[in-house]
Design a protein around this motif. Structure first.
Motif, PDB file in Angstrom:
ATOM      1  N   VAL A  13      -6.740   2.966   3.060  1.00 53.63           N
ATOM      2  CA  VAL A  13      -5.451   2.290   3.169  1.00 53.63           C
ATOM      3  C   VAL A  13      -5.214   1.541   1.861  1.00 53.63           C
ATOM      4  CG1 VAL A  13      -4.089   0.560   4.399  1.00 53.63           C
ATOM      5  CG2 VAL A  13      -5.652   2.062   5.672  1.00 53.63           C
ATOM      6  N   VAL A  14      -4.217   1.992   1.116  1.00 55.46           N
ATOM      7  CA  VAL A  14      -3.894   1.386  -0.179  1.00 55.46           C
ATOM      8  C   VAL A  14      -2.844   0.303   0.026  1.00 55.46           C
ATOM      9  CG1 VAL A  14      -2.924   1.800  -2.477  1.00 55.46           C
ATOM     10  CG2 VAL A  14      -4.431   3.508  -1.418  1.00 55.46           C
ATOM     11  N   VAL A  15      -3.021  -0.819  -0.643  1.00 53.16           N
ATOM     12  CA  VAL A  15      -2.037  -1.900  -0.553  1.00 53.16           C
ATOM     13  C   VAL A  15      -1.804  -2.489  -1.933  1.00 53.16           C
ATOM     14  CG1 VAL A  15      -3.842  -3.607   0.019  1.00 53.16           C
ATOM     15  CG2 VAL A  15      -1.437  -4.083   0.593  1.00 53.16           C
ATOM     16  N   GLY A  16      -0.540  -2.777  -2.216  1.00 52.19           N
ATOM     17  CA  GLY A  16      -0.199  -3.441  -3.469  1.00 52.19           C
ATOM     18  C   GLY A  16      -0.325  -4.942  -3.328  1.00 52.19           C
ATOM     19  N   VAL A  17      -0.990  -5.582  -4.290  1.00 46.71           N
ATOM     20  CA  VAL A  17      -1.231  -7.027  -4.249  1.00 46.71           C
ATOM     21  C   VAL A  17      -0.701  -7.659  -5.522  1.00 46.71           C
ATOM     22  CG1 VAL A  17      -2.983  -8.843  -4.074  1.00 46.71           C
ATOM     23  CG2 VAL A  17      -3.331  -6.646  -2.896  1.00 46.71           C
ATOM     24  N   ASP A  18       0.167  -8.674  -5.391  1.00 46.59           N
ATOM     25  CA  ASP A  18       0.667  -9.361  -6.583  1.00 46.59           C
ATOM     26  C   ASP A  18       0.567 -10.882  -6.485  1.00 46.59           C
ATOM     27  OD1 ASP A  18       2.730 -10.165  -4.931  1.00 46.59           O
ATOM     28  OD2 ASP A  18       4.266  -8.894  -5.872  1.00 46.59           O
ATOM     29  N   GLY A  19      -0.069 -11.384  -5.423  1.00 48.02           N
ATOM     30  CA  GLY A  19      -0.265 -12.819  -5.287  1.00 48.02           C
ATOM     31  C   GLY A  19       0.869 -13.558  -4.612  1.00 48.02           C
ATOM     32  N   SER A  20       1.941 -12.857  -4.235  1.00 52.69           N
ATOM     33  CA  SER A  20       3.087 -13.506  -3.595  1.00 52.69           C
ATOM     34  C   SER A  20       2.859 -13.617  -2.087  1.00 52.69           C
ATOM     35  CB  SER A  20       4.355 -12.706  -3.855  1.00 52.69           C
ATOM     36  OG  SER A  20       4.278 -11.434  -3.226  1.00 52.69           O
TER      37      SER A  20
ATOM     38  N   ILE B  56       4.797 -12.411   0.376  1.00 49.95           N
ATOM     39  CA  ILE B  56       5.016 -11.129   1.043  1.00 49.95           C
ATOM     40  C   ILE B  56       3.860 -10.178   0.762  1.00 49.95           C
ATOM     41  CG2 ILE B  56       6.378 -10.166  -0.857  1.00 49.95           C
ATOM     42  CD1 ILE B  56       6.815  -9.465   2.911  1.00 49.95           C
ATOM     43  N   SER B  57       3.252 -10.300  -0.414  1.00 52.97           N
ATOM     44  CA  SER B  57       2.080  -9.483  -0.739  1.00 52.97           C
ATOM     45  C   SER B  57       0.901  -9.859   0.153  1.00 52.97           C
ATOM     46  CB  SER B  57       1.712  -9.666  -2.205  1.00 52.97           C
ATOM     47  OG  SER B  57       0.434  -9.150  -2.484  1.00 52.97           O
ATOM     48  N   ASP B  58       0.724 -11.146   0.407  1.00 56.62           N
ATOM     49  CA  ASP B  58      -0.348 -11.589   1.301  1.00 56.62           C
ATOM     50  C   ASP B  58      -0.145 -11.025   2.708  1.00 56.62           C
ATOM     51  OD1 ASP B  58      -1.508 -13.004  -0.749  1.00 56.62           O
ATOM     52  OD2 ASP B  58      -0.660 -14.946  -0.150  1.00 56.62           O
ATOM     53  N   HIS B  59       1.115 -11.001   3.139  1.00 56.90           N
ATOM     54  CA  HIS B  59       1.450 -10.437   4.452  1.00 56.90           C
ATOM     55  C   HIS B  59       1.092  -8.949   4.495  1.00 56.90           C
ATOM     56  CE1 HIS B  59       3.418  -9.612   8.165  1.00 56.90           C
ATOM     57  NE2 HIS B  59       4.544  -9.135   7.652  1.00 56.90           N
ATOM     58  N   ALA B  60       1.444  -8.217   3.433  1.00 52.16           N
ATOM     59  CA  ALA B  60       1.135  -6.794   3.355  1.00 52.16           C
ATOM     60  C   ALA B  60      -0.373  -6.564   3.328  1.00 52.16           C
ATOM     61  CB  ALA B  60       1.793  -6.182   2.115  1.00 52.16           C
ATOM     62  N   LEU B  61      -1.087  -7.416   2.615  1.00 48.22           N
ATOM     63  CA  LEU B  61      -2.540  -7.289   2.509  1.00 48.22           C
ATOM     64  C   LEU B  61      -3.203  -7.508   3.866  1.00 48.22           C
ATOM     65  CD1 LEU B  61      -5.113  -6.952   0.865  1.00 48.22           C
ATOM     66  CD2 LEU B  61      -4.934  -9.366   0.186  1.00 48.22           C
ATOM     67  N   ALA B  62      -2.763  -8.525   4.595  1.00 49.01           N
ATOM     68  CA  ALA B  62      -3.337  -8.784   5.918  1.00 49.01           C
ATOM     69  C   ALA B  62      -3.070  -7.609   6.861  1.00 49.01           C
ATOM     70  CB  ALA B  62      -2.745 -10.072   6.492  1.00 49.01           C
TER      71      ALA B  62
END
Length: 292
Positions: free
Chosen positions: A155-162, A164-170
């Motif tokens: 499962v690939v996820v984009g992380v940028d520190g924002s 919404i990115s934290d939400h996507a990562l979780a």
């Protein structure tokens, strides 16, 4: 609501792949599967025939609607082949597809649509519509490419520190844990943009190694709570100086899923996706989930 809504067209492999993907998810989550076909009254045979006088046109309208219901029944049959315990509901709606799916998504945990947009091919109406639906969805939206599943993993996820990115990562970590697959966290950054090099200043002031270290720390900080919550999860870290769309699609080419957060902004944010989410949907390489 514990419901997965799926957009069903008048057939084709893209729709059937979306139905299959959603049914497999509903089977493991215990969700109701709502299969929705939208009759676009501005352009369909049903509406034109219904508005025209005469027995022939009325019969054409009845036949057209019967065909649409048959498509929904075929989609439902496919879902039940996956798991006959799934609760399947079929709905034939009328109106603007974008407006209908925006409304439907408000009561769903996820909206699933199929798309044949991949590999840089010319955009069809269905491909463009999937982007518009993804932009207005109030729930997480999964866009399923018309590609053979093959041997995929991760499962690939984009992380940028924002945020919404934290939400996507979780979300991605939960999915990877559920599927028993590695989480592949990709943090992509553009060194030229970061140092202002495109404007001819700034580059001499910041060393590339310092930037790389700082960007790596951003990913480490974002991953820390995820690792703590999922101690047995295999995590693959990727910090890349490059273009986020290219790097994410490259990482996801052999993955089971790609997860991105959308940064649609401004007065029209409701109708727009961020540049990265729009970019990965324009070149689908894996089932892609967009969170807003």
């Amino acid at each position: 609501m514990n419901e997965i809504a799926v957009g069903v067209s008048t057939g084709g492999s893209a729709t059937m792949r979306a139905v299959r993907w959603a049914a497999e998810r509903a089977s493991t989550s215990g969700s109701t599967l709502r299969l929705v076909h939208v009759v676009d009254e501005s352009s369909t045979l049903v509406s034109r025939a219904a508005a025209s006088p005469g027995q022939a046109t009325s019969e054409a309208a009845i036949a057209a609607e019967a065909h649409l219901r048959e498509c929904l029944d075929q989609a439902a049959a496919l879902a039940l082949e996956i798991d006959d315990r799934i609760e399947v509901v079929t709905t034939l709606e009328r109106g603007s597809p974008v407006e209908v799916f925006e409304r439907v998504s408000a009561d769903a945990e996820m909206l699933v649509v199929g798309s044949d947009w991949h590999g840089g091919r010319r955009a069809s109406r269905r491909r463009v519509l999937s982007l518009r639906i993804a932009a207005v969805s109030r729930a997480a939206v999964a866009v399923i490419p018309d590609l053979e599943p093959g041997e995929r993993r991760g499962v690939v996820v984009g992380v940028d520190g924002s945020h919404i990115s934290d939400h996507a990562l979780a979300f991605a970590a939960d999915e990877a844990d559920r599927m028993g697959e590695p989480l592949i966290a990709v943090h992509s950054w553009d060194v030229v943009a970061m140092v202002g090099g495109e404007y001819g200043y700034g580059a001499p002031l910041i060393a590339g190694d310092d930037l790389a270290r700082a960007e790596s720390e951003i990913l480490d900080a974002a991953l820390a709570p995820v690792v703590a919550e999922h101690p047995g999860l295999e995590v693959v870290r990727s910090v890349v100086a490059g273009d986020p769309v290219h790097d994410l699609t490259e990482a996801a080419a052999g993955a089971s899923m790609l997860v991105v957060g959308s940064h649609g902004r401004g007065a029209l944010a409701r109708f727009l996706l961020g540049s990265v989410s729009q970019g990965v949907l324009a070149d689908l390489v894996a089932p892609t989930i967009v969170l807003r």
